[in-house]
Design a protein around this motif. Structure first.
Motif, mmCIF file in Angstrom:
data_model
loop_
_atom_site.group_PDB
_atom_site.id
_atom_site.type_symbol
_atom_site.label_atom_id
_atom_site.label_comp_id
_atom_site.label_asym_id
_atom_site.label_seq_id
_atom_site.Cartn_x
_atom_site.Cartn_y
_atom_site.Cartn_z
ATOM 1 N N GLY A 1 10.981 2.322 2.183
ATOM 2 C CA GLY A 1 9.704 1.600 2.068
ATOM 3 C C GLY A 1 9.886 0.097 2.042
ATOM 4 O O GLY A 1 9.248 -0.596 1.260
ATOM 5 N N SER B 1 7.048 0.449 5.105
ATOM 6 C CA SER B 1 5.703 0.295 4.544
ATOM 7 C C SER B 1 4.718 -0.060 5.654
ATOM 8 O O SER B 1 3.574 0.402 5.631
ATOM 9 C CB SER B 1 5.692 -0.734 3.409
ATOM 10 O OG SER B 1 6.162 -1.954 3.876
ATOM 11 N N GLU C 1 10.954 6.330 -1.093
ATOM 12 C CA GLU C 1 11.699 5.089 -1.361
ATOM 13 C C GLU C 1 12.586 5.314 -2.590
ATOM 14 O O GLU C 1 12.111 5.765 -3.617
ATOM 15 C CB GLU C 1 10.703 3.937 -1.597
ATOM 16 C CG GLU C 1 11.286 2.683 -2.196
ATOM 17 C CD GLU C 1 12.436 2.072 -1.392
ATOM 18 O OE1 GLU C 1 12.291 1.864 -0.177
ATOM 19 O OE2 GLU C 1 13.501 1.817 -2.002
ATOM 20 N N LEU D 1 8.245 -0.924 -3.498
ATOM 21 C CA LEU D 1 8.339 -1.115 -2.048
ATOM 22 C C LEU D 1 8.791 -2.553 -1.780
ATOM 23 O O LEU D 1 8.683 -3.420 -2.641
ATOM 24 C CB LEU D 1 6.982 -0.871 -1.393
ATOM 25 C CG LEU D 1 6.397 0.548 -1.479
ATOM 26 C CD1 LEU D 1 5.073 0.628 -0.706
ATOM 27 C CD2 LEU D 1 7.374 1.592 -0.933
ATOM 28 N N TYR E 1 3.668 -6.204 -0.806
ATOM 29 C CA TYR E 1 4.173 -4.842 -1.017
ATOM 30 C C TYR E 1 3.530 -4.188 -2.243
ATOM 31 O O TYR E 1 3.357 -2.969 -2.279
ATOM 32 C CB TYR E 1 5.707 -4.874 -1.100
ATOM 33 C CG TYR E 1 6.264 -5.275 0.250
ATOM 34 C CD1 TYR E 1 6.389 -4.340 1.269
ATOM 35 C CD2 TYR E 1 6.572 -6.602 0.545
ATOM 36 C CE1 TYR E 1 6.827 -4.700 2.532
ATOM 37 C CE2 TYR E 1 7.022 -6.972 1.813
ATOM 38 C CZ TYR E 1 7.142 -6.012 2.791
ATOM 39 O OH TYR E 1 7.558 -6.359 4.039
ATOM 40 N N THR F 1 1.531 -0.748 -2.032
ATOM 41 C CA THR F 1 1.799 0.377 -2.949
ATOM 42 C C THR F 1 0.479 0.940 -3.476
ATOM 43 O O THR F 1 0.270 2.157 -3.502
ATOM 44 C CB THR F 1 2.691 -0.088 -4.127
ATOM 45 O OG1 THR F 1 3.822 -0.760 -3.599
ATOM 46 C CG2 THR F 1 3.160 1.079 -4.978
ATOM 47 N N VAL G 1 3.140 7.404 -1.821
ATOM 48 C CA VAL G 1 4.448 6.758 -1.998
ATOM 49 C C VAL G 1 5.195 7.484 -3.104
ATOM 50 O O VAL G 1 4.662 7.656 -4.204
ATOM 51 C CB VAL G 1 4.300 5.270 -2.412
ATOM 52 C CG1 VAL G 1 5.669 4.652 -2.648
ATOM 53 C CG2 VAL G 1 3.537 4.482 -1.365
#
Ligand SMILES: Cc1cc2nc3c(=O)[nH]c(=O)nc-3n(C[C@H](O)[C@H](O)[C@H](O)COP(=O)(O)OP(=O)(O)OC[C@H]3O[C@@H](n4cnc5c(N)ncnc54)[C@H](O)[C@@H]3O)c2cc1C
Length: 457
Positions: free
Chosen positions: A42, A47, A64, A69, A235, A239, A246
């Motif tokens: 990720g 991502s 991940e 991430l 990020y 998320t 995720v």
């Protein structure tokens, strides 16, 4: 009846709804997650792939292994002043894709300062200042840009012409000498970074990293960065956007791929998960050690085993009493084009936060963290012994290992069609690849490359 894995995957094929799995079939696999696409890794590429695939109506899940991430994007937030400094990815090219990606997550962009400006030079091996050295002006990158113009395809992905132009296969030092800009070495290194033998590697690597858009951004001062100097914000928002899609702190324990789809077993803090998907998108460094739990075939194994990783480390140092001026490591030896001895610390970058510097350390191979930290402290000690730095106590505020960084193969492999064969892996076993090893260490170009893969995924 207990289904074999093959039967299970067959059953999955074409089925839109979740497949019922008997407990006996995967007794230790925990909850089943059914998605169109499973993305491994990720960071910038993974991502982006997940966000865009969701835009296109695909269901996704990202696996991940870290607790966040972002991958090489990492931000220091100073508890004392509240100031921030990106200690990984800083800049992006000013293209519509970048504006759109940041814009949709409400992360404003501004032009970054890419000209190093005032800078001090010291030979970190001796600790002595190198006062007679002058960094060539940024405008001289135009000479290098002219060479890059001959190879526009380097910006697009791994594909190279056949035969591969000899200039791309030979070491970058040869290219610098041939085109008469060997004296640019410290400048090029400063804006490329990360692997101490970068210029001894086939020129392909430096030319993909310090690519046309990157040089254009530096020459025109149009490289962009986040206005709040916090690239991690992107990020964090991704998320939130992806939510339950995720899996953080997740370890892949088994990957099996069949014609009908893929199955990924994952260990997470909330227990094991079985992911069933039609496609797999691999964005992690494709080293054999990192893909040990994948059912790699002999072609994949043969290709991935050719990669050699470098080491790259960034740390945040608190240096009391040191003015916010960068100090670059250059050799006093003009015959070596002032290139510093490596592996080692090559730059103490100012952050604008009082006392806070980012220490950049490069190596041609991954090194233990303790060795890197000890080297950094030893170099600071030498700089203190000569008066370049005051004798105050340095403190590590943060340490980030970016190893394995810049996976490379030999010039011989490149000339022999390595990247052509690597590219041919796309789509095999329902698996697609993006990420730096398949293109270059450049978030903007990776997003563009990932975007070009989406219709196939
Ligand atoms: C210090 C530094 C500064 C940089 N500065 C810039 C810059 O200014 N601009 C720029 O464009 N580029 C910069 N780069 C280059 C950067 O590498 C790329 O921009 C980009 O972040 C690479 O994206 P990626 O998806 O390939 O890898 P990553 O961002 O590293 O993502 C890979 C992800 O996979 C995860 N992972 C690895 N193995 C596994 C596994 N087995 N299972 C699950 N997850 C796994 C990792 O934790 C990581 O999150 C910089 C790099 C570094 C290290």
């Amino acid at each position: 009846m207990t289904l074999t894995r093959k039967q299970l995957l067959k059953a999955m094929a074409g089925a839109g709804a979740a497949v019922m799995v008997t407990p006996q079939a995967h007794a230790s696999s925990g909850r089943v997650i059914q998605r169109d696409v499973c993305v491994i890794g990720g960071g910038a590429s993974g991502s982006y792939a997940a966000v865009r695939l969701r835009d296109l109506g695909r269901s996704v899940v990202v696996v991940e292994r870290e607790d966040r991430l972002g991958g090489h994007t990492e931000t220091f937030r100073d508890p004392v002043t509240g100031g921030t400094a990106d200690i990984g990815v800083v800049g992006y090219h000013d293209i519509p894709l970048v504006r759109r990606h940041f814009g949709r997550f409400d992360v404003p962009l501004s032009f970054a300062k890419t000209n190093p400006g005032t800078i001090r030079f010291a030979d970190y091996r001796t600790g002595l200042p190198v006062d007679n050295y002058r960094m060539p002006p940024m405008s001289r990158l135009a000479e290098y840009a002219e060479v890059l113009e001959q190879y526009p395809y380097l910006e697009d992905g791994p594909d190279l012409p056949n035969p591969v132009p000899p200039e791309l296969v030979a070491p970058f030092t040869d290219l610098m000498a041939k085109h008469g800009f060997a004296d640019l070495a410290p400048l090029l290194y400063l804006v490329s970074q990360g692997r101490s033998d970068l210029f001894d590697l086939p020129a392909l690597y430096e030319m993909k990293y310090l690519n046309g858009p990157a040089v254009h951004g530096m020459l025109t001062q149009t490289t962009v960065t986040t206005s709040r100097r916090d690239n991690s914000e992107l990020y964090e928002k991704i998320t939130t956007h992806l939510g339950d899609d995720v899996l953080l702190n997740a370890t892949v324990t088994e990957v099996s791929r069949e014609r009908a789809g893929v199955q990924v077993l994952v260990s997470t803090p909330h227990g094991p998960r079985t992911i069933r998907a039609r496609r797999l998108v691999v964005t992690v460094p494709p080293l054999l050690a990192n893909l040990a739990r994948f059912d790699l075939d002999s072609t994949e194994r043969a290709l991935f085993s050719r990669f050699s990783p470098g080491g790259y480390y960034t740390s945040v140092l608190r240096l009391p009493g040191v003015a916010q001026v960068p100090i670059q490591n250059v050799s006093a030896d003009a015959a070596r084009q002032h290139m510093p001895t490596m592996p080692g610390l090559y730059l103490l970058a100012a952050t604008g936060i009082p006392e806070i510097f980012i220490a950049y350390y490069g190596s041609s191979r991954p090194l233990p963290e303790a060795r890197v930290r000890a080297d950094i402290l030893a170099a600071l000690g030498r700089l203190q012994s000569t008066g370049v730095l005051p004798t105050t106590q340095p403190r590590f505020e943060m340490f980030a290992s970016h190893a394995p960084f810049l996976l490379s193969v030999s010039g011989r492999d490149i000339a022999g069609g390595f990247y052509r064969r690597l590219s041919a892996l796309q789509g095999r076993h329902n698996t697609f690849y993006t990420g730096a090893a398949f293109h270059t260490n450049d978030s903007t170009l990776l997003w563009r490359f990932t975007e070009s893969l989406l219709p196939r995924i």
